[in-house]
Design a protein around this motif. Structure first.
Motif, short mmCIF file in Angstrom:
data_model
loop_
_atom_site.label_atom_id
_atom_site.label_comp_id
_atom_site.label_asym_id
_atom_site.label_seq_id
_atom_site.Cartn_x
_atom_site.Cartn_y
_atom_site.Cartn_z
N UNK A 102 0.83 -1.21 0.00
CA UNK A 102 0.00 0.00 0.00
C UNK A 102 0.87 1.27 0.00
N UNK A 103 2.03 1.17 -0.59
CA UNK A 103 2.98 2.29 -0.55
C UNK A 103 2.37 3.58 -1.10
N UNK A 104 1.64 3.49 -2.19
CA UNK A 104 1.06 4.69 -2.81
C UNK A 104 0.07 5.39 -1.88
N UNK A 105 -0.67 4.60 -1.12
CA UNK A 105 -1.67 5.17 -0.22
C UNK A 105 -1.04 5.88 0.97
N UNK A 106 0.11 5.36 1.44
CA UNK A 106 0.72 5.89 2.66
C UNK A 106 2.02 6.64 2.38
N UNK A 107 2.11 7.28 1.22
CA UNK A 107 3.35 7.96 0.85
C UNK A 107 3.35 9.45 1.18
N UNK A 108 2.35 9.92 1.90
CA UNK A 108 2.34 11.33 2.26
C UNK A 108 2.83 11.52 3.69
N UNK A 109 3.05 12.79 4.05
CA UNK A 109 3.42 13.16 5.41
C UNK A 109 2.35 14.07 5.99
N UNK A 110 2.12 13.99 7.29
CA UNK A 110 1.17 14.92 7.90
C UNK A 110 1.80 16.30 8.07
N UNK A 111 0.96 17.32 8.12
CA UNK A 111 1.46 18.65 8.44
C UNK A 111 1.59 18.76 9.96
N UNK A 112 2.52 19.57 10.40
CA UNK A 112 2.71 19.78 11.83
C UNK A 112 3.39 21.11 12.05
N UNK A 113 3.37 21.56 13.27
CA UNK A 113 4.03 22.82 13.60
C UNK A 113 5.51 22.76 13.25
N UNK A 114 6.18 21.68 13.66
CA UNK A 114 7.63 21.59 13.46
C UNK A 114 7.99 21.42 11.99
#
Length: 529
Positions: A102-114
């Protein structure tokens, strides 16, 4: 500063005032009369705030998560923080489902303050959410920064810093105390290497005659490790964005101070270099620049299809910072742990020295061309990556759509945490997982030990679309650091110390106390720079 208990109480009272319902539990979802997959098991969350009160009560969030998973006897869990489903994973097979199937589905990063601050508004390759910008910057890294040709081009710069490493330790061995702070040595070596590759020079300030770090260099490296510490540190405002600016847990202060320190060192160099390159070619201006000499030059001189600068100054600055903090952590941490284990187990140190004497000899210093043959040295590093990882989790993966993984429902927006700690110390995978045993990494039929672990029985450089692209550089830096230190010197505990304390820091995965050891040269004197 508001205490964590006060913050927890505030959330609880606010929630009870807004909503008076029972705790939400994961239930089977029925659709068209059929039972749908459930969320992974986890603690029952409060309405709206999820398990944030429990998180705030704990002084170490990652240890709390692993303790929960152990109590529930599960290799995958779901912990809701605010409206975010946090999915920790400690099983290699499930981890492979996320990063391979499922690499394509989980290839993003969340946004965060840091990550927003570190990336100057998401301009980089590694911590930017998946999209055109992250793909553009990753192409730049793969084709221009860490390609085999570029790696060879920068060899002399790396060798110079390996020589300086030996020089500094030798001078420390001849001092009145004859002791070395190994953490300082390893972190400064990695900082020296990446500064040399990026800026063409190791030194910030006036270079010290003994090869040691200047005050500015120590401050620079300390700021980089602070950046690493808070990269994905479970900041409250990451789950409740409207809290950004209040800095309830103090993270924002440390993040901003670290970034300010790094930028104060980087930006003048980058601005000056950009100005020189932009003026190059102007018939009314003279310039001594004729070709790139380091990675900063490479980034500045990249052109798009129309012959214009490919990267903006802000993109260059952001990516330089990411290159810095992505390069220094693993080698420095692994080698400090290896030497601590070796001092406590002298037979491991002896075996490593015997390999170096056999492969390299005592009439020259170890070189990069020796790396393929230093299998025991690499086995020691692999064991450090397994047992003593730099961080409890890999950089967070975020689900871009709903998915079914290992029979569980993973909602869109979930934060997936592949546990370096849980994978590397999983008793279902490793025999006596808490023992440091390099021999476990020699497999039948394999002629060369590699630092990468494709089956995810532990995580060194990760894999998939967001895996580390600098395997060659990371391997070279780590092996050369350990090999030079073991080949060049005898290491032992301080006179009043019977064995090295191998306790971990409670807040992170480093040794609780920096390793300080006695050191003596073991090669002919003419080999020490």
């Amino acid at each position: 500063m508001v205490s964590t208990n006060s913050i927890a109480l505030l959330f609880v009272v606010l929630t009870l005032f807004l909503i008076h319902i029972k705790k939400i539990k994961s239930r089977s979802i029925h659709k068209n009369g059929k039972s749908e997959p459930r969320l992974p098991p986890g603690p029952a969350p409060w309405p709206i705030i999820g398990c944030v009160p429990q998180m705030l009560r704990e002084k170490s969030t990652f240890r709390w998560i692993h303790r929960l998973m152990k109590e529930m006897d599960t290799d995958i869990a779901c912990i809701r923080l605010g409206n975010v489903h946090v999915i920790p994973v400690t099983c290699p097979e499930i981890a492979q489902e996320f990063l391979k199937k499922h690499d394509a589905t989980f290839s993003s990063r969340p946004t965060s303050m840091a990550t927003r601050i570190y990336s100057r508004g998401y301009l980089t390759a590694g911590i930017t959410p998946y999209g055109n910008q992250s793909k553009k910057m990753r192409r730049v890294l793969v084709s221009e920064i860490i390609s085999p040709a570029r790696h060879h081009w920068l060899k002399d710069k790396r060798t110079g810093e390996a020589d300086n490493l030996v020089k500094y330790i030798y001078n420390r061995s001849k001092s009145s105390s004859g002791t070395v702070n190994v953490r300082t040595v390893t972190r400064q070596y990695t900082g020296n290497v990446i500064r040399k590759l990026v800026f063409g020079k190791r030194c910030i300030g006036v270079e010290r005659a003994d090869g040691g770090p200047t005050i500015a260099e120590e401050e620079h490296v300390e700021a980089i490790f602070t950046i690493i510490k808070y990269l994905y540190a479970f900041c409250i405002s990451d789950y409740f964005p409207w809290l950004v600016g209040l800095d309830l847990d103090g993270h924002e202060k440390f993040v901003n101070e670290a970034v300010r320190t790094v930028n104060n060192y980087h930006d003048p160099i980058i601005d000056s270099r950009i100005k020189k390159w932009r003026s190059f070619g102007n018939s009314n201006e003279e310039s001594t620049i004729d070709e790139p000499h380091d990675l900063l030059d490479v980034l500045i001189t990249l052109k798009d299809s129309e012959g214009k600068a490919l990267l903006t100054p802000e993109e260059i600055k952001a990516q330089i910072t990411e290159i810095m903090f992505a390069s220094v952590d693993n080698p420095a941490n692994a080698v400090e742990w290896v030497l601590a284990e070796m001092i406590n187990q002298p037979e491991i140190l002896k075996t490593a020295m015997e390999e170096l004497d056999r492969v390299v000899g005592k009439e020259r210093l170890v070189r990069e061309c020796d790396i393929p043959h230093l299998n025991y040295i690499k086995a020691c590093i692999r064991e450090a990556f397994r047992l003593h990882p730099i961080a409890p989790f890999v950089p967070t993966h975020m689900a871009m759509s709903d998915a079914i993984v290992s029979g569980y429902f993973i909602p869109k927006g979930s934060h997936v945490l592949l546990s370096r700690l849980g994978l590397g110390r999983n008793p279902k995978v490793w025999n006596k997982p808490l023992e440091f045993r390099p021999e476990r990494h020699f497999t039948s039929g394999s002629t060369e030990v590699q630092l990468i672990e494709p089956d995810l029985h532990f995580i060194s450089f990760s894999t998939g679309r967001r895996g580390c692209v600098a395997l060659m550089l990371g391997t070279t830096m780590t092996v050369m650091l350990l090999a030079r230190m073991v080949q060049g010197f005898y290491w032992k505990a301080l006179p009043d110390v019977t064995s090295i304390n191998l306790d971990e820091s409670f807040e992170d995965m480093f040794l609780a106390n920096p390793l300080v050891a006695c050191v003596e040269p073991r090669l002919p004197l003419h080999l020490y720079p």
